[in-house]
Design a protein around this motif. Structure first.
Motif, PDB file in Angstrom:
ATOM      1  N   SER A 256      -3.354  15.432 -29.369  1.00 40.93           N
ATOM      2  CA  SER A 256      -4.395  15.339 -30.425  1.00 40.93           C
ATOM      3  C   SER A 256      -4.042  14.337 -31.409  1.00 40.93           C
ATOM      4  CB  SER A 256      -4.798  16.530 -31.293  1.00 40.93           C
ATOM      5  OG  SER A 256      -3.331  17.075 -31.993  1.00 40.93           O
ATOM      6  N   GLN A 257      -5.201  13.488 -31.884  1.00 41.54           N
ATOM      7  CA  GLN A 257      -5.121  12.435 -32.663  1.00 41.54           C
ATOM      8  C   GLN A 257      -4.160  11.305 -32.383  1.00 41.54           C
ATOM      9  OE1 GLN A 257      -5.116  15.042 -36.401  1.00 41.54           O
ATOM     10  NE2 GLN A 257      -6.762  13.555 -37.057  1.00 41.54           N
ATOM     11  N   SER A 258      -4.338  10.789 -31.215  1.00 39.37           N
ATOM     12  CA  SER A 258      -3.520   9.606 -30.557  1.00 39.37           C
ATOM     13  C   SER A 258      -4.118   8.356 -30.781  1.00 39.37           C
ATOM     14  CB  SER A 258      -2.907  10.024 -29.483  1.00 39.37           C
ATOM     15  OG  SER A 258      -2.237   8.953 -28.765  1.00 39.37           O
ATOM     16  N   SER A 259      -3.191   7.348 -31.277  1.00 40.64           N
ATOM     17  CA  SER A 259      -3.997   6.051 -31.150  1.00 40.64           C
ATOM     18  C   SER A 259      -3.304   5.068 -30.148  1.00 40.64           C
ATOM     19  CB  SER A 259      -4.012   5.429 -32.723  1.00 40.64           C
ATOM     20  OG  SER A 259      -2.507   5.481 -33.090  1.00 40.64           O
ATOM     21  N   SER A 260      -2.651   5.860 -29.406  1.00 38.95           N
ATOM     22  CA  SER A 260      -1.723   5.165 -28.343  1.00 38.95           C
ATOM     23  C   SER A 260      -2.107   5.428 -27.085  1.00 38.95           C
ATOM     24  CB  SER A 260      -0.165   5.018 -28.589  1.00 38.95           C
ATOM     25  OG  SER A 260       0.263   4.532 -29.938  1.00 38.95           O
ATOM     26  N   LEU A 261      -2.615   6.481 -26.942  1.00 41.52           N
ATOM     27  CA  LEU A 261      -2.870   7.166 -25.445  1.00 41.52           C
ATOM     28  C   LEU A 261      -4.050   6.358 -24.861  1.00 41.52           C
ATOM     29  CD1 LEU A 261      -2.082   9.325 -23.640  1.00 41.52           C
ATOM     30  CD2 LEU A 261      -3.724  11.027 -24.457  1.00 41.52           C
ATOM     31  N   ALA A 262      -4.015   5.292 -24.156  1.00 39.45           N
ATOM     32  CA  ALA A 262      -5.059   4.678 -23.511  1.00 39.45           C
ATOM     33  C   ALA A 262      -5.116   4.923 -22.204  1.00 39.45           C
ATOM     34  CB  ALA A 262      -4.721   3.043 -23.765  1.00 39.45           C
ATOM     35  N   ASP A 263      -6.218   4.464 -21.444  1.00 40.37           N
ATOM     36  CA  ASP A 263      -6.350   5.085 -20.101  1.00 40.37           C
ATOM     37  C   ASP A 263      -5.002   4.300 -19.096  1.00 40.37           C
ATOM     38  OD1 ASP A 263      -8.969   5.259 -20.836  1.00 40.37           O
ATOM     39  OD2 ASP A 263      -9.879   3.541 -20.127  1.00 40.37           O
TER      40      ASP A 263
END
Length: 446
Positions: A256-263
């Motif tokens: 939850s609420q991650s700004s680094s978890l990209a495709d």
């Protein structure tokens, strides 16, 4: 099963069944009946202790220390008794007879090192501890030497720990505070090599892969099947990839609420554990696009629960958002054919999705609803063309037990009608996935 027994010699199997229906207070009372009942019920008391603040945790540790000292004393007495029996040659026959009997002793049946199976320490952060003699209230601090010593000693009683939950204090979430938090995690990880579930609430703490690599033995991750990372806004992408690489048995993922978890960060997880994953819970991961959603449904053939809530949205302090990740469908027929041929999710039980703004990714969920109509038990969404059309066409969701939709025309009663009543009313119309998605895309383009 033979139920002829005296209550003073209650079989462990029966005690295990009884314990499932008793609260902690009742279990504690059962332990006071006699030594045999103590041995029967004590593991249930300590299996999942409730920790309500730091004082309670200290009391828990003190109790375990007391039990350990009793165990050590009983073991010493038992050794002395065995020596006396071995030296007494006149009792050889009696000793042989006793060895053939299956007896249950207090010492043999009770092992304090294997009691605690589930430990949730979030209350240490959520509830402040009041300092006696002072008027101020201080928050929990992993850097405190007494706290670190307490964790080190408590971890000795957690060798069979199955699930662990830790949380970072809101005011202790900078990168310089990370080593103290991971010190606490390391104490339990060193002992709990059978850990199956790990929940970490980072509270927006900055985390890099070397925090995991330097703090936690790799053996700790080999059996983990449930990983829950909350408030992971500042968890670096390298930390995610390191976790995927060292958790080969993952079946349940919550982030939850991650700004680094990209495709590109999620792709290695799908390659390594895609065929094992049964639960995917992704919420407010700002860099995830519908491409990840497509990768999930073409790789996770055993997926049973999917939650995709407000992903691809960027948040600020006022919770305003905008979508920068969406996708275009240039050829609907080709997209439909490809999706139908590559989707491996056919036994989905729970589906929960939401968007802050209208997104074309909703057509994928409409497809999943139709594809898994026979197995779905719970559906939660803001709106769904698939559900609306299903109501209009009198389509049945035979396993559906829960539905939540803003459209008042969609209800559990309408979607879970019995098949027999549907046939009696002459409802033989069949809705196709193509019809659902084409209709949804046309409405989006307008």
């Amino acid at each position: 099963m033979n139920l002829n027994f005296e209550m003073n010699s209650l079989p462990f199997e029966i005690a295990s069944l009884i314990s499932k229906y008793l609260d902690h207070s009742s279990l504690a009372n059962c332990c006071l009946v006699n030594k045999h009942w103590y041995a029967c019920f004590i593991s249930s008391v300590w299996e999942s202790p409730k920790v309500n603040g730091l004082d309670h945790l200290k009391s828990l540790h003190h109790s375990l220390d007391s039990i350990a000292s009793i165990m050590e004393k009983n073991n010493d007495n038992k050794v002395e008794e065995e020596k006396e029996e071995n030296n007494n040659t006149n009792n050889n026959n009696n000793n042989n007879n006793n060895n053939n009997k299956k007896t249950i002793s207090f010492t043999d049946s009770f092992n304090h090192l294997k009691m605690i199976k589930h430990l949730d320490l979030t209350s240490l952060i959520d509830e402040y501890d009041y300092n006696e003699g002072e008027n101020d209230i201080t928050s929990f601090d992993y850097a405190d030497s007494q706290i670190q010593s307490l964790f080190s000693e408590l971890a000795n009683y957690c060798s069979e720990l199955k699930s662990l939950t830790l949380k970072v204090p809101s005011e202790k979430n900078s990168s310089k505070d990370a080593p103290n938090f991971f010190f606490a995690l390391r104490q339990f990880a060193k002992s709990a090599l059978s850990l199956e579930s790990l929940t970490l609430d980072f509270n927006d703490m900055t985390v890099f892969y070397d925090h995991f690599q330097e703090s936690i033995p790799l053996e700790c991750f080999t059996k983990i099947h449930t990983l829950n990372l909350q408030n992971a806004a500042m968890v670096d992408d390298s930390a995610f990839i390191w976790l995927w690489s060292n958790c080969p048995l993952l079946t349940s993922i919550t982030i939850s609420q991650s700004s680094s978890l990209a495709d590109y960060v999620l792709n290695p997880l799908l390659r390594i554990n895609g065929d094992k994953i049964k639960t995917f819970n992704l919420e407010r991961c700002s860099r995830l696009s519908p491409s990840s959603l497509l990768n999930i449904i073409i790789n996770c053939k055993n997926l049973e629960r999917l939650r995709w809530v407000n992903n691809g949205a960027s948040f600020n302090r006022r919770l305003l958002s905008n979508y920068s990740y969406d996708f275009e469908i240039k050829d609907m027929d080709q997209f439909m054919t490809t999706l139908n041929n590559t989707c491996v999710v056919t036994h989905l039980k729970e589906l929960d999705y939401a968007f802050l703004n209208l997104s074309k990714a909703s057509v994928i969920f409409d497809f999943l609803i139709e594809k898994n109509r026979e197995s779905l038990e719970s559906i939660k969404c803001d709106t769904s063309e698939a559900l609306v059309d299903a109501v209009q066409k009198n389509l049945i969701f035979p396993q559906l037990k829960e539905v939540s939709c803003t459209n008042k025309a969609v209800s559990l009663k309408e979607l879970s009608k019995s098949v027999s009543s549907s046939l009696e009313n002459g409802c033989h119309n069949v809705i196709t996935t193509n019809d659902i998605i084409k209709k949804n895309v046309m409405s989006l383009e307008v």
